[in-house]
Design a protein around this motif. Structure first.
Motif, mmCIF file in Angstrom:
data_model
loop_
_atom_site.group_PDB
_atom_site.id
_atom_site.type_symbol
_atom_site.label_atom_id
_atom_site.label_comp_id
_atom_site.label_asym_id
_atom_site.label_seq_id
_atom_site.Cartn_x
_atom_site.Cartn_y
_atom_site.Cartn_z
ATOM 1 N N GLN A 123 112.532 30.902 10.746
ATOM 2 C CA GLN A 123 112.526 31.748 11.939
ATOM 3 C C GLN A 123 113.685 31.378 12.869
ATOM 4 N N ASN A 124 113.986 30.091 12.969
ATOM 5 C CA ASN A 124 115.101 29.649 13.800
ATOM 6 C C ASN A 124 116.425 30.162 13.263
ATOM 7 N N LEU A 125 116.554 30.234 11.917
ATOM 8 C CA LEU A 125 117.799 30.724 11.311
ATOM 9 C C LEU A 125 117.967 32.231 11.519
ATOM 10 N N ARG A 126 116.879 32.994 11.329
ATOM 11 C CA ARG A 126 116.983 34.460 11.339
ATOM 12 C C ARG A 126 117.024 35.025 12.750
ATOM 13 N N LYS A 127 116.296 34.437 13.682
ATOM 14 C CA LYS A 127 116.195 35.008 15.022
ATOM 15 C C LYS A 127 116.912 34.182 16.071
ATOM 16 N N GLY A 128 117.418 33.018 15.643
ATOM 17 C CA GLY A 128 118.067 32.163 16.614
ATOM 18 C C GLY A 128 117.118 31.739 17.708
ATOM 19 N N ASN A 129 115.935 31.367 17.329
ATOM 20 C CA ASN A 129 114.892 31.025 18.291
ATOM 21 C C ASN A 129 115.293 29.800 19.103
ATOM 22 N N ARG A 130 115.433 29.992 20.431
ATOM 23 C CA ARG A 130 115.824 28.884 21.294
ATOM 24 C C ARG A 130 114.670 27.934 21.580
ATOM 25 N N GLU A 131 113.450 28.365 21.251
ATOM 26 C CA GLU A 131 112.291 27.540 21.547
ATOM 27 C C GLU A 131 111.880 26.677 20.350
ATOM 28 N N ILE A 132 112.763 26.527 19.361
ATOM 29 C CA ILE A 132 112.406 25.757 18.163
ATOM 30 C C ILE A 132 112.038 24.315 18.507
ATOM 31 N N LEU A 133 112.759 23.728 19.482
ATOM 32 C CA LEU A 133 112.479 22.346 19.848
ATOM 33 C C LEU A 133 111.094 22.201 20.473
ATOM 34 N N ASP A 134 110.772 23.131 21.407
ATOM 35 C CA ASP A 134 109.444 23.083 22.030
ATOM 36 C C ASP A 134 108.336 23.298 21.003
ATOM 37 N N MET A 135 108.565 24.220 20.067
ATOM 38 C CA MET A 135 107.551 24.506 19.052
ATOM 39 C C MET A 135 107.345 23.294 18.130
ATOM 40 N N LEU A 136 108.435 22.617 17.766
ATOM 41 C CA LEU A 136 108.315 21.435 16.907
ATOM 42 C C LEU A 136 107.628 20.292 17.651
ATOM 43 N N GLU A 137 107.887 20.165 18.952
ATOM 44 C CA GLU A 137 107.222 19.120 19.725
ATOM 45 C C GLU A 137 105.714 19.358 19.770
ATOM 46 N N ARG A 138 105.319 20.628 20.021
ATOM 47 C CA ARG A 138 103.884 20.938 20.029
ATOM 48 C C ARG A 138 103.256 20.698 18.658
ATOM 49 N N GLU A 139 103.996 21.097 17.622
ATOM 50 C CA GLU A 139 103.489 20.885 16.262
ATOM 51 C C GLU A 139 103.361 19.393 15.957
ATOM 52 N N SER A 140 104.333 18.597 16.490
ATOM 53 C CA SER A 140 104.280 17.156 16.258
ATOM 54 C C SER A 140 103.073 16.530 16.954
ATOM 55 N N GLN A 141 102.820 16.939 18.202
ATOM 56 C CA GLN A 141 101.667 16.407 18.925
ATOM 57 C C GLN A 141 100.363 16.768 18.226
ATOM 58 N N GLU A 142 100.275 18.025 17.797
ATOM 59 C CA GLU A 142 99.055 18.443 17.094
ATOM 60 C C GLU A 142 98.877 17.693 15.778
ATOM 61 N N ALA A 143 99.994 17.426 15.071
ATOM 62 C CA ALA A 143 99.915 16.688 13.807
ATOM 63 C C ALA A 143 99.431 15.257 14.032
ATOM 64 N N PHE A 144 99.924 14.607 15.133
ATOM 65 C CA PHE A 144 99.467 13.251 15.428
ATOM 66 C C PHE A 144 97.980 13.234 15.781
ATOM 67 N N GLU A 145 97.511 14.254 16.492
ATOM 68 C CA GLU A 145 96.082 14.325 16.810
ATOM 69 C C GLU A 145 95.253 14.496 15.538
ATOM 70 N N ASN A 146 95.733 15.346 14.634
ATOM 71 C CA ASN A 146 95.018 15.531 13.358
ATOM 72 C C ASN A 146 95.013 14.235 12.546
ATOM 73 N N ARG A 147 96.121 13.511 12.619
ATOM 74 C CA ARG A 147 96.198 12.240 11.888
ATOM 75 C C ARG A 147 95.191 11.226 12.429
ATOM 76 N N LYS A 148 95.039 11.178 13.771
ATOM 77 C CA LYS A 148 94.060 10.262 14.365
ATOM 78 C C LYS A 148 92.643 10.652 13.976
ATOM 79 N N ARG A 149 92.356 11.965 14.004
ATOM 80 C CA ARG A 149 91.009 12.413 13.603
ATOM 81 C C ARG A 149 90.731 12.081 12.145
ATOM 82 N N ARG A 150 91.747 12.272 11.318
ATOM 83 C CA ARG A 150 91.573 11.984 9.892
ATOM 84 C C ARG A 150 91.368 10.489 9.653
#
Length: 439
Positions: free
Chosen positions: A375-402
């Motif tokens: 999506q970042n390549l095709r649309k030039g999404n400027r919010e890619i960094l914010d989206m990856l940060e949110r995804e990273s936080q959610e992944a760490f929370e899932n890792r703690k629950r697991r």
């Protein structure tokens, strides 16, 4: 038997051909990989060859015509051979051929003798209706299980009824009386008395008559031509030509069935091994996902674009792998990233390479990650960094629950050993106290 082994052998050879093997897997919808199916077929082929060899050896040793049989067993024990008539219907019959402490007072012994006399008539009846109508074998017991006395037998006419209770052959149709002589013995004491029975001809069916005739013919032949080392077998029974063979064993088919079972276990084991490898791979990739996202976020914050960040992660992993050598433990997620970067270096479009990575990983989190990159390549999404940060936080929370869930599962698995240790501790503590109390 051999034709079964032959058919299985031909079918297995055909199934080893690649084209036929692919059609069989497709027709039966077998999920096993080709190499697993090939291994199972090889096991079946080896088992069939072994079973065929056993059957051939069995046939070679048992199909030859016998004219005599060596005395392999003690006299009185049965040795079974297969009797095959030469009649037009080719019928076969199996015939069993028989190759021929304590001190008691006088008062106690007399009491046991009296009890034995009162129980004897009922004990020896066997399948006969009464002692006045005997047409099957009498059960002439040698002792009572609950009385310490021995019983000896004699007969006034052994040709009609012998001392083992067997009716003879020349019994009149109207029956005849025979006196059985009984001797009770206990230590040095003995007592004699007699029983009168009326014996009638036995009632045999056709198969029993044939077996008796075969047995009698066998005994008459060896009585006339006695040899201490071998027992001769008659060539004719009741006027019919017969041949003798040892029964064929069924070891060959049993080996084939065992090979089928081993092949099935092989396939199931390989499928289970593949499922276990897939599960471990998914767990490993799920564990590494938050770390990978965190690296991408750091690299993007440092000013790199997505392709350079992707290449940085792949090259760092490759350098670690080369430095560690054979001791390096590969990580599935980083291997996929390294392969994706190699594809991009070889000319595969960046978006297509990301999509391939998501499909190969097979996990929803990696598909989401690949989608964000595309999506970042095709649309030039400027919010890619914010989206990856949110995804990273959610992944760490899932890792703690697991991790919490895995810890609870580990505690549950340890419950049984802990209970066993508790029981052992109780035994160690209570046994000395219990022993001293008993004393």
């Amino acid at each position: 038997m051999l034709w079964i082994h032959g058919m299985v052998f031909v079918l297995l050879l055909l199934m080893l051909l690649p084209g036929i093997r692919r059609k069989v897997r497709k027709k039966l919808e077998l999920a096993a990989p080709p190499e697993v199916l090939t291994g199972a077929l090889i096991i079946l082929l080896a088992g069939n060859i072994l079973g065929t060899a056993v059957t051939v050896l069995d046939l070679a040793g048992n199909s030859r015509k016998l004219t005599q049989v060596e005395q392999e067993t003690q006299e009185g024990q049965e040795q079974t051979v297969t009797l095959e008539t030469r009649k037009g219907d080719g019928s076969r019959r199996e015939v069993g051929i028989t190759i021929p402490g304590q001190t008691y007072s006088k008062k106690e012994i007399q009491r046991w003798f009296r009890e034995g006399r009162s129980r004897l008539k009922e004990a020896i009846l066997g399948e006969n209706r009464s002692l006045n109508h005997v047409n099957t074998k009498l059960n002439l017991i040698s002792a009572f299980s609950d009385l310490p006395i021995e019983i000896g037998w004699g007969s006034s006419d052994p040709a009609i009824l012998d001392w083992e209770g067997n009716p003879g052959d020349d019994i009149p149709e109207r029956g005849t009386e025979v006196t059985l002589y009984v001797t009770f013995t206990c230590q040095e004491e003995s007592e004699d008395h007699s029983l009168t029975v009326r014996v009638y001809p036995p009632e045999y069916d056709e198969e029993e008559r044939w077996e008796r005739e075969a047995q009698d013919t066998f005994l008459r032949l060896n009585k006339e031509e006695k040899d201490d080392k071998v027992w001769r077998l008659p060539s004719r029974v009741s006027g019919e030509a017969v041949t003798w063979h040892r029964p064929l064993s069924r070891i060959g088919p049993a080996v084939l069935l065992l090979a089928f079972a081993m092949a099935l276990v092989w396939i199931l084991g390989k499928k289970q091994e593949k499922r276990e490898q897939k599960r471990k791979r998914q767990e490993e990739m799920t564990t590494d996902y938050p770390e990978i996202l965190n690296k991408f976020v750091l690299l993007l914050n440092a000013g790199m674009n997505t392709r350079k960040a992707f290449g940085k992660v792949a090259l760092d992993y490759r350098r670690q792998k080369e430095a560690a050598g054979e001791t390096f433990s590969e990580r599935a997620a980083y291997e996929e990233i390294s392969q994706t970067y190699l594809e991009m270096e070889q000319g595969v479009p960046e978006a297509e390479a990301y999509e391939r990575m998501g499909r190969r990983c097979g996990l929803s989190v990696y598909k989401t990650f690949a989608t964000l990159l595309v999506q970042n390549l095709r649309k030039g999404n400027r919010e890619i960094l914010d989206m990856l940060e949110r995804e990273s936080q959610e992944a760490f929370e899932n890792r703690k629950r697991r991790a919490k869930i895995l810890g609870e599962q580990a505690g549950t698995k340890l419950l049984a050993p802990m209970m066993l240790m508790l029981v052992i501790v109780f035994v160690i503590l209570l046994y000395p106290a219990g022993s001293s109390f008993v004393i």
